[in-house]
Scaffold this motif. Structure first.
Motif, PDB file in Angstrom:
ATOM      1  N   THR A   1     -39.067 -46.207  -9.710  1.00  0.00           N
ATOM      2  CA  THR A   1     -38.561 -46.616  -8.403  1.00  0.00           C
ATOM      3  C   THR A   1     -37.429 -45.721  -7.922  1.00  0.00           C
ATOM      4  O   THR A   1     -36.954 -45.886  -6.798  1.00  0.00           O
TER       5      THR A   1
ATOM      6  N   ARG B   1     -43.136 -52.063  -3.410  1.00  0.00           N
ATOM      7  CA  ARG B   1     -43.751 -50.924  -2.733  1.00  0.00           C
ATOM      8  C   ARG B   1     -44.842 -51.367  -1.757  1.00  0.00           C
ATOM      9  O   ARG B   1     -44.973 -50.816  -0.659  1.00  0.00           O
TER      10      ARG B   1
ATOM     11  N   ILE C   1     -37.891 -44.007  -4.592  1.00  0.00           N
ATOM     12  CA  ILE C   1     -37.714 -44.732  -3.337  1.00  0.00           C
ATOM     13  C   ILE C   1     -36.273 -44.584  -2.886  1.00  0.00           C
ATOM     14  O   ILE C   1     -35.356 -45.128  -3.491  1.00  0.00           O
TER      15      ILE C   1
ATOM     16  N   TYR D   1     -45.566 -45.333   2.047  1.00  0.00           N
ATOM     17  CA  TYR D   1     -45.935 -46.502   1.260  1.00  0.00           C
ATOM     18  C   TYR D   1     -47.016 -47.336   1.934  1.00  0.00           C
ATOM     19  O   TYR D   1     -47.376 -48.409   1.449  1.00  0.00           O
TER      20      TYR D   1
ATOM     21  N   ASN E   1     -32.730 -50.828  -3.176  1.00  0.00           N
ATOM     22  CA  ASN E   1     -33.901 -50.961  -4.044  1.00  0.00           C
ATOM     23  C   ASN E   1     -33.798 -52.157  -4.987  1.00  0.00           C
ATOM     24  O   ASN E   1     -34.764 -52.899  -5.176  1.00  0.00           O
TER      25      ASN E   1
ATOM     26  N   TYR F   1     -48.238 -41.405  -5.661  1.00  0.00           N
ATOM     27  CA  TYR F   1     -48.293 -42.837  -5.886  1.00  0.00           C
ATOM     28  C   TYR F   1     -48.397 -43.168  -7.358  1.00  0.00           C
ATOM     29  O   TYR F   1     -47.830 -44.150  -7.830  1.00  0.00           O
TER      30      TYR F   1
ATOM     31  N   HIS G   1     -53.528 -47.969  -2.647  1.00  0.00           N
ATOM     32  CA  HIS G   1     -52.699 -47.066  -1.854  1.00  0.00           C
ATOM     33  C   HIS G   1     -53.542 -46.056  -1.106  1.00  0.00           C
ATOM     34  O   HIS G   1     -54.619 -45.652  -1.547  1.00  0.00           O
TER      35      HIS G   1
END
Length: 211
Positions: free
Chosen positions: A18, A42, A21, A130, A28, A11, A3
């Motif tokens: 999750t 991701r 998100i 992301y 999701n 991160y 990342h």
């Protein structure tokens, strides 16, 4: 993949959570189910971020140049990509464009394409966190393993299996190559990331010949 380190604590947190998100238009649960697991989900969000501008420009160019077969191929790929990340409404919109392209209904394509691409572009602001960068190669060159991975990648793109294709390009990117071969591998990984699967298949053949 590694990342972007601009916010490593963030991160580290979302690696196992999750609930962080929250992207309008993305389910999701469907995204995780379709991509395989939360980590791949991701990573796929970041890859979609990377391809949005290029794909929108390419689709517009194909439409402007009346290259309807190429246009239809592009929107077909984006339909699948949107399904993979759980962007189901966008996927249906691209499916509509795909059907119109198959029917060669250029009038309706010109009418509907701008709004669909605007919806796709609107995802960028939410996907940017992301975005991912590749780790530095750290595996010694192994011809047999690379050929096996290329063969696996070839099967994955034939089946339009984005998850396996992504795994294969990550493996290929981890090897240390001579400069000439490295540029070919980088080009192949770029084609796969951009969903240019037909050209990627040709590139796989070229690389196998070199090996």
């Amino acid at each position: 993949m590694k990342h972007n380190n601009k916010n490593s604590e963030y991160y580290d947190h979302i690696e196992t959570d999750t609930t962080e998100i929250n992207i309008p238009g993305i389910d999701n649960k469907k995204g995780i189910a379709n991509s395989g697991n939360p980590v791949l989900f991701r990573e796929l969000l970041g890859e979609v971020y990377d391809l949005i501008d290029e794909k929108c420009a390419s689709i517009n160019a194909h439409l402007e140049n009346n290259e309807i077969n190429d246009y239809t191929t592009e929107v077909h790929a984006l339909k699948t990509t949107c399904r993979m990340i759980g962007a189901m409404e966008l996927a249906e919109n691209f499916y509509t464009l795909e059907k119109l392209g198959t029917d060669n209904n250029v009038t309706k394509l010109c009418e509907l394409t701008p709004s669909v691409l605007a919806g796709f572009t609107a995802l960028k602001q939410y996907l940017e966190p992301y975005a991912v960068v590749k780790s530095e190669p750290d595996r010694d060159y192994n011809r047999d393993d690379i050929i096996k991975t290329l063969n696996k990648l070839e099967s994955a793109i034939a089946d339009f299996d984005l998850t396996v294709a992504d795994e294969c390009t990550s493996v290929l990117s981890s090897y240390i190559y001579e400069d000439g071969l490295a540029s070919q591998i980088n080009k192949l990984c770029e084609l796969v990331a951009n969903l240019d699967y037909e050209e990627a298949g040709e590139m796989i053949g070229t690389i196998r010949d070199i090996l």
